[in-house]
Design a protein around this motif. Sequence first.
Motif, PDB file in Angstrom:
ATOM      1  N   ALA A   1      -0.275  -7.095  12.259  1.00  0.00           N
ATOM      2  CA  ALA A   1       0.520  -7.571  12.055  1.00  0.00           C
ATOM      3  C   ALA A   1       1.855  -6.846  11.708  1.00  0.00           C
ATOM      4  CB  ALA A   1      -0.417  -8.629  11.372  1.00  0.00           C
ATOM      5  N   THR A   2       1.344  -5.618  10.561  1.00  0.00           N
ATOM      6  CA  THR A   2       2.218  -4.956  10.079  1.00  0.00           C
ATOM      7  C   THR A   2       3.043  -4.485  11.725  1.00  0.00           C
ATOM      8  OG1 THR A   2       1.452  -4.974   7.724  1.00  0.00           O
ATOM      9  CG2 THR A   2       3.068  -3.270   8.777  1.00  0.00           C
TER      10      THR A   2
ATOM     11  N   THR B   1       7.983  -1.671  11.133  1.00  0.00           N
ATOM     12  CA  THR B   1       8.049  -1.373  10.395  1.00  0.00           C
ATOM     13  C   THR B   1       8.060  -0.172  10.203  1.00  0.00           C
ATOM     14  OG1 THR B   1       7.706  -1.031   7.854  1.00  0.00           O
ATOM     15  CG2 THR B   1       5.188  -1.231   9.303  1.00  0.00           C
ATOM     16  N   ALA B   2       9.022   0.565   9.726  1.00  0.00           N
ATOM     17  CA  ALA B   2       9.585   2.056   9.716  1.00  0.00           C
ATOM     18  C   ALA B   2       8.613   3.116   8.514  1.00  0.00           C
ATOM     19  CB  ALA B   2      10.610   2.130   9.610  1.00  0.00           C
ATOM     20  N   TYR B   3       8.014   1.972   8.548  1.00  0.00           N
ATOM     21  CA  TYR B   3       6.132   3.085   7.483  1.00  0.00           C
ATOM     22  C   TYR B   3       4.813   2.378   7.260  1.00  0.00           C
ATOM     23  CZ  TYR B   3      11.051   3.205   4.659  1.00  0.00           C
ATOM     24  OH  TYR B   3      12.735   3.391   4.468  1.00  0.00           O
TER      25      TYR B   3
ATOM     26  N   VAL C   1      -1.991   2.895   2.343  1.00  0.00           N
ATOM     27  CA  VAL C   1      -2.447   1.727   1.532  1.00  0.00           C
ATOM     28  C   VAL C   1      -3.129   0.630   1.290  1.00  0.00           C
ATOM     29  CG1 VAL C   1      -0.119   2.496  -0.276  1.00  0.00           C
ATOM     30  CG2 VAL C   1       0.041   0.479   1.473  1.00  0.00           C
ATOM     31  N   ARG C   2      -3.225   0.157   2.849  1.00  0.00           N
ATOM     32  CA  ARG C   2      -4.265  -0.823   2.810  1.00  0.00           C
ATOM     33  C   ARG C   2      -5.906  -0.433   2.629  1.00  0.00           C
ATOM     34  NH1 ARG C   2      -0.756  -4.902   6.844  1.00  0.00           N
ATOM     35  NH2 ARG C   2       0.536  -5.711   5.076  1.00  0.00           N
TER      36      ARG C   2
ATOM     37  N   PHE D   1       1.304  -6.546  -3.585  1.00  0.00           N
ATOM     38  CA  PHE D   1       2.315  -6.294  -3.685  1.00  0.00           C
ATOM     39  C   PHE D   1       3.515  -4.687  -4.052  1.00  0.00           C
ATOM     40  CE2 PHE D   1       6.772  -7.165  -5.183  1.00  0.00           C
ATOM     41  CZ  PHE D   1       7.485  -7.655  -3.962  1.00  0.00           C
ATOM     42  N   PHE D   2       2.900  -4.721  -5.024  1.00  0.00           N
ATOM     43  CA  PHE D   2       3.677  -3.513  -6.287  1.00  0.00           C
ATOM     44  C   PHE D   2       2.866  -2.767  -5.303  1.00  0.00           C
ATOM     45  CE2 PHE D   2       4.450  -6.674  -9.548  1.00  0.00           C
ATOM     46  CZ  PHE D   2       5.711  -5.885  -9.886  1.00  0.00           C
ATOM     47  N   ILE D   3       2.180  -2.373  -4.830  1.00  0.00           N
ATOM     48  CA  ILE D   3       1.031  -1.099  -3.797  1.00  0.00           C
ATOM     49  C   ILE D   3       2.196  -0.928  -3.055  1.00  0.00           C
ATOM     50  CG2 ILE D   3      -0.687  -0.062  -2.915  1.00  0.00           C
ATOM     51  CD1 ILE D   3      -2.189  -1.375  -4.560  1.00  0.00           C
ATOM     52  N   GLU D   4       2.486  -2.412  -2.436  1.00  0.00           N
ATOM     53  CA  GLU D   4       2.674  -2.401  -0.784  1.00  0.00           C
ATOM     54  C   GLU D   4       4.119  -1.839  -0.940  1.00  0.00           C
ATOM     55  OE1 GLU D   4       2.074  -5.301   1.951  1.00  0.00           O
ATOM     56  OE2 GLU D   4       0.321  -4.488   2.255  1.00  0.00           O
TER      57      GLU D   4
END
Length: 212
Positions: A49-50, A55-57, A64-65, A114-117
């Motif tokens: 999905a990402t 996304t550019a990242y 990180v996932r 949330f904070f990790i991503e």
Amino acid sequence: MATLPLDPPHVEAFEASADLAALRDQRVRAVVWLTLIFWVSNYLLLTLATALAGTAYLRQIVMVRFGELLLGLCVSFLFHLMLRSARLSTTRKRLIALAIVTPFAAETFAWAIFFIEAAVDPELNLSSFTWAGAVRTITFWSWYFLAWAGMYLAVSYSFDVREEQQRAAEIRERAHIAQLRALHSQINPHFLFNSLNSVSALMLEGSVSLAD
């Protein structure tokens, strides 16, 4: 005259047999595979999905996932310890514990993600936070953990039933062996020899009536 050793007619103390040990190993493997399938499939779908979002990242988020995947496995292990606790010996107690613990676990996990991503994706920050998004995220993870826990309980219950059936069969077998030992002690050759010897002695002494 040599006699056969007599064993007391009792059911031996129950010890886990090789079959029961094999069932427990199968339970562990089933739970491990179930958990891996849940979290790996979640990792792949969210990453897809990402990627589709453009996304550019993407590379950083993929990395990180993987950490999130490990975190999810740790959370599942904590759920496992909770559900296998001796205090939660019934399905009702386990369901109540899940209803209480799951929302807190889901919220904690959601904030951790949330904070990790956000550490690798500048587009994610507290300014983009909305209560509607928070509710959706917590609801998603709550149902996710509940789905995993439901599958976990179903697998555990099936193995519990199989273990009880195996244990009952082994107890019946040991009881049967105890009965055979009791019969063996009743027809022991030494016992028969003593009885016949007593009868012969009485007959030699002329006590035929006592021998009868």
